[in-house]
Every structure is written in structure tokens, then in C-alpha cells.
Motif scaffolding. Sequence first.
Motif, PDB file in Angstrom:
ATOM      1  N   LEU A 191       0.825  -1.211   0.000  1.00  0.00           N
ATOM      2  CA  LEU A 191       0.000   0.000   0.000  1.00  0.00           C
ATOM      3  C   LEU A 191       0.853   1.252   0.000  1.00  0.00           C
ATOM      4  O   LEU A 191       0.460   2.275  -0.516  1.00  0.00           O
ATOM      5  N   ASP A 197      -1.501  -3.412   3.390  1.00  0.00           N
ATOM      6  CA  ASP A 197      -2.274  -4.380   2.612  1.00  0.00           C
ATOM      7  C   ASP A 197      -2.909  -3.677   1.406  1.00  0.00           C
ATOM      8  O   ASP A 197      -3.756  -2.798   1.562  1.00  0.00           O
ATOM      9  N   SER A 199      -4.616  -5.343  -1.003  1.00  0.00           N
ATOM     10  CA  SER A 199      -5.552  -6.274  -1.638  1.00  0.00           C
ATOM     11  C   SER A 199      -6.904  -5.657  -1.945  1.00  0.00           C
ATOM     12  O   SER A 199      -7.620  -6.159  -2.798  1.00  0.00           O
ATOM     13  N   GLU A 200      -7.270  -4.583  -1.199  1.00  0.00           N
ATOM     14  CA  GLU A 200      -8.565  -3.964  -1.518  1.00  0.00           C
ATOM     15  C   GLU A 200      -8.506  -3.172  -2.831  1.00  0.00           C
ATOM     16  O   GLU A 200      -9.526  -2.792  -3.391  1.00  0.00           O
ATOM     17  N   TYR A 201      -7.308  -2.922  -3.336  1.00  0.00           N
ATOM     18  CA  TYR A 201      -7.131  -2.187  -4.580  1.00  0.00           C
ATOM     19  C   TYR A 201      -6.769  -3.106  -5.748  1.00  0.00           C
ATOM     20  O   TYR A 201      -7.258  -2.928  -6.860  1.00  0.00           O
ATOM     21  N   ASN A 203      -4.691  -7.177  -7.022  1.00  0.00           N
ATOM     22  CA  ASN A 203      -4.073  -8.473  -6.747  1.00  0.00           C
ATOM     23  C   ASN A 203      -2.870  -8.648  -7.662  1.00  0.00           C
ATOM     24  O   ASN A 203      -2.870  -8.176  -8.815  1.00  0.00           O
ATOM     25  N   HIS A 212      -8.755  -3.894  -9.169  1.00  0.00           N
ATOM     26  CA  HIS A 212     -10.149  -4.204  -8.896  1.00  0.00           C
ATOM     27  C   HIS A 212     -11.082  -3.213  -9.583  1.00  0.00           C
ATOM     28  O   HIS A 212     -10.732  -2.053  -9.799  1.00  0.00           O
ATOM     29  N   ASN A 214     -13.701  -1.898  -8.240  1.00  0.00           N
ATOM     30  CA  ASN A 214     -14.146  -0.856  -7.310  1.00  0.00           C
ATOM     31  C   ASN A 214     -12.982  -0.064  -6.721  1.00  0.00           C
ATOM     32  O   ASN A 214     -13.154   0.718  -5.793  1.00  0.00           O
ATOM     33  N   ALA A 215     -11.748  -0.305  -7.204  1.00  0.00           N
ATOM     34  CA  ALA A 215     -10.604   0.459  -6.707  1.00  0.00           C
ATOM     35  C   ALA A 215     -10.717   1.904  -7.154  1.00  0.00           C
ATOM     36  O   ALA A 215     -11.224   2.191  -8.236  1.00  0.00           O
ATOM     37  N   TYR A 216     -10.230   2.809  -6.305  1.00  0.00           N
ATOM     38  CA  TYR A 216     -10.392   4.218  -6.663  1.00  0.00           C
ATOM     39  C   TYR A 216      -9.291   5.054  -6.021  1.00  0.00           C
ATOM     40  O   TYR A 216      -9.119   5.051  -4.797  1.00  0.00           O
ATOM     41  N   GLY A 218      -6.029   5.135  -5.490  1.00  0.00           N
ATOM     42  CA  GLY A 218      -5.062   4.637  -4.515  1.00  0.00           C
ATOM     43  C   GLY A 218      -3.633   4.861  -4.981  1.00  0.00           C
ATOM     44  O   GLY A 218      -3.355   4.896  -6.178  1.00  0.00           O
TER      45      GLY A 218
END
Length: 1013
Positions: A191, A197, A199-201, A203, A212, A214-216, A218
Amino acid sequence: MACLLACAGIHAQGAQKWLDPEDLYNDYTTIYFQLSADLPQSEMTSTEFENLEVGAFIDGDCRGQAFPTRDYAYNIKTSSAGNPIYMIMVRGNLTIDTDEGKTITFKVHDTNTGFVYPIEHTEIFDGKTHGEPWSNPSILLSVKGTDDFYLNFSSAEVGQTYNLLDYVITGSTDKIIPENVDEMYTFTLTLNEEDGDASEYANLAGTTLIIHENAYDGQLWLHMNKNNSPLGGSGCSFRIMKYATGINLLKESIDIDVNDLSPLSVFMQPGISYNLDPSDANNIVKWEEQEPKILTDDFKPTQQGTTYIRPYAINKDNSKLYPAGDKWIEVNVIKYVNSIAVNPGLFDNASYLVANVGDTKLLERLTKIITWDPVDASNQKFTVQIDNPEIVNFNITTLKLEALKEGIATLTIIPLGAKPDYTTAEPYSSYKKTVQILVKAPTTEATFNKAILPISWSSGATMDITNDVISNVVLNGTAEFWPSAGTVALSGDGNVTCADPHLNTTGLGGTYTATGTGTTTVTINFKWIDYDAWLNPSDAKPYKNAQSSFQIKVYELLYGFNVTVTNAVAGKQGTITFSPLPESADISNVTINITNNLDGKWANELQSWEKSPRTTKIVYEYNSKIPGYITVSASASGDAGALTLYDSTSDPSTSAPVFTGFEVGWPLSLNTGWQWCSIPWGAITTSDEFKNAFGVDDLSEIRTSNKLLYNDPEWGFFGTLNSLQQGQCYKANMKNAHESVLYSTTADNIFGTPNPDGSITITLKPGWTWIGSPYFYDHQFDDVFVDGTASTLDEGAVIIGKTGFSTLTSGVWVGNETVMKAGEGYVIKNPSAETKTITFKCEYTDLQPNDPNAGVKGIAPLRRIWEYDHTRFMNNMNIVAELEGVAHPEQYSIGAFVGDECRGEGVIMDGKAFITVHCDTGEPVSFKLYSPYTNDFYTVDEGVKAVSFLGSMQAPLKLHATGVVDGISTVVSPSGETNAETYDLSGRRVNNQQQGVAIRRTADGKVRKVIIK
């Protein structure tokens, strides 16, 4: 030889990367090569290659290896660079599952670093030796490696997938990246630069980075961590971007005061003047203004006027994304209206603005009575509200304020350039003014119950016709028209007089008397104020004038007509003119009846209609689709009933014949050259009829199956042919085109036996019989005969026309001519040894007329390229052929030639070619094939001598296409020509090439095909 074999063996130093399956192959190609010294190995000199392994590959498999060491190098005659010469043996098969001709590729493995580099050099496997070890070899395997590389990855888009190996770059532009970076390094994602982490953005799977959906927005870090690599790793940060795909403007315009800056700054915000699509896009948005500018760089107004601005987004390639439709927002920098005043007294009435019914320029007059404060207000536009739209209304289509009917309407004027007060329900309520419109309806015209007023008069009488005349006139408008507002005048033959002709408020006045036959015109003149043209109150009032008139026709009683007929030809439009007797008689109440004497379906083939209006004559137009007799009658309702009709060439005062109708003939139209013809109507039986039908100066000769008529320039017509009957085929050779009309009051001159149901039966002896179409319309062969087929004819029967033919195959007529055409002649073959009878269906009960396309066997349309003149030849040759050695023969067109001259063409369907050739018996005929899809021509091996018919459906003539032809070989360029010459496909020279294919020959003798689309 020991040194040579050792080069292909296992190298003792370093790790071997590729295996060489030498036992699987029986043959090998030996290659002598040099390596360039530009691999950046720190522990090597420019001529030392101890750490390298060279692999040779076919179809991705290693087929040979070499370990370049100085021990195994040939130093005899080294190159100018001092590099030694090496050898590699590439294995393969030349006989079984052959590798012959395949491409050999090469790679270099650096066993010290583990890097693998591709070599931009290839060879061909052929079982031979490439290069010469005892001289400078022609083979040089060179590769430029790198000792430094890193990631260049600055941004990623939402929902996208990236291969990180695509973003590994070198520090030098002339270096390349090893193939196996992914083996030497591991990529990690965090990050921030240290940890976190991500992973929410995104892989990370090996070298594949997945962002992703829904990533925005980052900020992430990528690291290259070395595994076995002797070089260090690198890292970089990147931002996740969601780029706008569109900009939608929410406003089209904005008005701002020249000194008011706040509305524009608020207006330029997202959600007010524009939206991005998608709404969460995060790329930069800027604004721009059109030239010439009247705003500052920070969008503050500098002066009054109109300009245009728009937002734009910066794309990932730094290009600009503009609003949908490339639209702009209009910015009006204005000075607001403080107040308005309305003064209708500037025109002629202080209380009203006056208009006439039908006026359309009220809006223009309204602008003249409005004054503005300040006088230089930017927007001096206004809108109106109307309390009575039935009197005055705004036409949304014409954008005109229109006066519709008499009355008074109140208009409320609302200025649009005032500064609105949005705290109230009506933002402009404090600026409103009203004015009343007075709409008048002056008398401007008269309408008449009858444009021509008929008066029936008896000779010598004096008749008072006042009531007839006055009741015929209706004035429009209202009582504004006094007697002095209009005048009445009479002109004409003097047969009608009037005492005191005038107008009053109810209509026409005066006393009218008729004293004889003739026509009198009554003209009424009107005058009124033209408010619609009075657009400037300082000008004098304009006036408008108009006239209305009608005729008074005094006539004697009608007793009959002279009748004239023109163009009595089937299928053509003609006229029937009825001239009244006497000429002055009233013809307004006459009924004309026009019918034909045909039965069944033919009864509907006559169309007639009256030309209007009736004046001194009655004229009917008519069109009879087939020949026949037309019946004509006339009657006058309320008078004498049935009227007598006379031939216009006769004198009705004598015992002239009564006209009851006329005959419509059949048009005979013949072009120049040989034609195959027939007549479906009547007969030609006398010398005068032959001269009229074919022309004394136009016919050369006529032939039937057994008779001849010749037109000698000195002796005229002579021969054994003395009549032509309905349905009889004849072949006419015309010196000039000729048109004539055939007439016959009976239709029984048929070439066969008429049956009770109207069908016609004819007899066919074995062999060939000449027949003609007995029909008025074109019909399919399959529809003409009883039961839809020639049921009494045997398989293989043939019908030949002038330009095509068909054969009877499985009960269906198949060929390049499947329609029996009206007026044309044919030759039919009875293949049986027995006499046959065939029956033609009755046309007016059993056949649908004029249906040339029903049941036609499908033929793919081909662009016509064969040019020929079939009228030069009396007969033709017809061929059923089969084209062999060609895939999809239906896609080709075939042309027939005598020498280099095209003489006909054919179509190909269901594997058979149907060819019609226009030629003389015995001429040599050859063929060419044409593909419209490739614009290529092909020669055909076979040629034939002209006869009447060749081949059949069961035993077609075999044809074989061979090579592509570029042109017509016998077209020769004359010596001395300096310009290129163009020829068509028949070998004729043309001045201007038309659309299609032609042959171009230059002065040096070169020939090429030219295609103009």
C-alpha cells in the motif's frame, strides 16, 4: 574432427539450460558462427565467452547446443574483431516428418547470471553446412544484453489487467531485456513504500497485476525482489486512475452582468454546468474559452458580449476529452433591462394596435411601440402572454404573431433582458406591460357558387337574370365595406348588360339582363388598409387591392358532340376529345361512358379519366393495356338524355355516321438488325399491310420456317411469304428501326386450335418448330403450359429465343431464358420421334399477366462485361456445357468468341453452363471465363464449330478452364504511336474507358488489364 564434435557436447562449466535430444534425429545442419563481444559480463574480456551457452531451436524444441570456449574455437583466420569461430550442429529429419525448410532460431544463456537473450538471426534447416571455418564466416550471432533494468509503471486504470514484464525497461536504449526476468525476480505489491495491505485495490499473481473494479484513487508500490539474479532489484509507485469516458453539459447558456462575477464561478462547478461519465472519474478537468475572448484567464468578464466556454478532461495520453457532441456553453455578458414602456398611439389609435384578420407581422409592429430603459440594454427580447388566443395567437411553427379573427385581445409583454427576481413566483412580474390588439375583418374577396354561371337561353329572348347573378356572389368580411369600398365592372361579348352595378354591405347589387349567347366576365375590385405592411408608424398608411371575377355563360341547348381519338395503341396513353354541338352549349352536366368489349380479366385492362376542368370541350385520357374495341357514349342529365356522337371528320348536318367507339391496335416496334418476332393480335395479309407494318424503306427481309419475303431496292417486296398470323414466329432483318400499329376487329387468326376454355393447342412434329408468343404479357415457361409443365413433351425438349434458351429438365424449364416474352419468336425442339401436341394456357383466365419474375430459377447477378451485337445474325448456337476443374462455377460468367470478337455469353447454375452464341454456321467458336470477384479472365481449352445446338442436360459439352489471361493477345499497337491505346474486351479500340474491365497497350508493346469501378 574431435574439436568439432566436442563443440556440440556437454560443457563442463556452469549449469546446462537446454537439452539436445540428439538420438531422435537422423540428419543435421552444421553452422559456423561468431559471437559479438557486447554481452556485459564483468568477469569477461571482449573475447572471452566461457559463461555462455548457445542453443538452436526448431518449432520451439532445442535441436543443438554450443559452449563457446577458447579450447574449442577455431582461431585459424579470425575476423577483424578478433573473435574466434565456433560450430553448432542442428539436428532434424529430412525424410520422415521432414524438418526441411523450417526456420532455425537461436538463444544465448549466460550461465553466470542465469539470463537468457534472444538472438536476432535465423537460418534454414537443409542438412548442409553454413559458413566456412577456414575464412571469415558469413554467420554472426549477435546480442546486446543489459546490466541494469527497472520498472517504469506510473499509473493503472480501474478494472484493467497488466503484465509487469511489459513495463521492465533498460537504462540504455540499445540494450534488450532478458527473456527470463520472471525466473530471476519476484514482484510484490504494498500500500505504501514500506508495507500495508493493497488487496482492496489490486491483486498480484506472478507478473500479472489485476486492478479491482471498485478500486479508486489509490497510491501503491511495486517491488522487484531478486531471486538468483546477481543484479539488484528496483521499485516504483503508481496511482490508480479512473478516467472519464464522457463529459455531459448540464447547461447550454448563462447570462451574467458585466460587473457580477459570482454566478460564473459557481456555475463552472461539477454538478451545475457539467457531469463526468462515470461520475467518480478522477482525472483533471480544466476550462477553455473560444476566440475572441472577452473573459480573463480566471474567467472574469471584461466587456459586454457573447463568448463560449467548455470543460475538458485530461486523458491518460495527455489528450483532451471534450463534451459530447463537441458542444460549448454560451456565456452572455449583458446589461440588464430596468423597465419598458408601450405606446400604441405611435400608430393611428391611442388605445389599440390595429390588425386585419390574417395579419402575420404583429410582432414586428409590436417592437415599434416598445421603448427600453436603458436604451442600450443587452437583451431587448421579450415574450408575450395572450388572454384570447382565438383572436390573436403565436404560431410556434412560423414564429409569427398572427391575427385570427375579429375581436380584441390583450397582450402582456414580458422583457427577457431584465434581472429576474427568483424570490417570487413570477421573476419578471415587476417589468410587465399590456397592450390591446383590435382585429378587423375587411372585405377582401368574393367567392362564387359557380365560377362559370350557365344561363340557358332561347334565341331572340330578353331575359332578366338578376337573381341568378346576385345569388352566385358571396362577399367575405363585415359591414366595414360600404358601397364606395368596391367597384363592379362587366366585360365580354355584350350579351349581358347591367343597370347600376355596385357592391353593398350584403353583396352584389344591380339589375342584370341577358340578350344573346356568349360569355360575360363580372369583375369586383376591393380596397382596404394593409396593416400587415404598415411596419413604420411614421410612414403613410398603405392600402391593398384585390379582384374577384366570375363568368356568365349564356348558351343554347346541347344536342351532341364531335369526337376525336388520338394514340389508339395498347399500352400507351391516348385522348378522346368531345367538342359540343353547338359550341356555346353548356357541357357541365354531361356524363361520358367509356368501356371495352372484352371478357374476363381483360375487362379491367382499360383505364380512363377526365382531364379537368371542363371549358369549351370535354377531354378524356385513357390507357388500354391490350388491343380491343372501346365503346363510347354520352348523356346530359336534365336535358335531352342520350346525346349523338359524330366522327370529327364528318359533317353532322349531313347523314354522317354515328360514332359509337374505336379500335385500339397492337404496337409493333422493331429495332435495327435481325429480330425474332411474333404478333399476338390480328394478322398481316396484304401488301399494304406489310408496307405499313415494316416500312418500305426500313425492312430488308422476313423469314418464316418455310417462306421468305424480300424487299428489293428496285422491285420492292416479293417472295413466297404473303401473310403473318397470330403466334407465328418470323425473323425480320431491319435496315432501320420502325414502329407501326396492327388493327383487327377479330382475334381468331391464331396459329393453333382455340379450345372452349380459351387455351390454344398446337402440333409439334419431331425436331424443330417455329412458334411465337400468343400473349400480350410476359409469362414464365413453367406457367404457360397446361399443369405448369409441357406434360406432353419429353425430357430434353428445348425452347430457343434470340438471346437465350431453356431445356425441359425434370418437368421444369432450366436455362438462361425462362420467360416467354410478348411479341417475340422462338424455336422449339420436340426430342421425341412422335408428333406431340402442347397447349398454351388461356391468358385472360389462367395466367397472371405481367409476372416475369414468378418462379424464375435463381441465378446470382453478375456484372455484365461481355459486349456484343446479337442483331447482326439471324440465327444463334445454343450450348449446354459443364465446366470442370473450377471450384464454385456459379460465381463465373462465360463469354463466347469468334476470333477476338465477343459473340455471346452464358450463365452457370446448378453445375451447368447455358451459352447463347450469335454466329453463322461453321464459324469456329472459343470461350473465355470471367470472375467478377477477382476481375480475372481464364482461357477455356475447348473450341467448337457453330451448329444450331450442342450438348444436353444428360450429356453436356465438357469445358476446362486454364490459366489467367491479362488481355486480348491479338490487339496490336501500331508502330509510331506515342500514346497508350485502350481496347474493350471484344478488341475494339475505345477513346474513353467506361466502368468495367479494359485492355491498355502502351507504345512499347506492354499490355495490362485496367479496371475502373
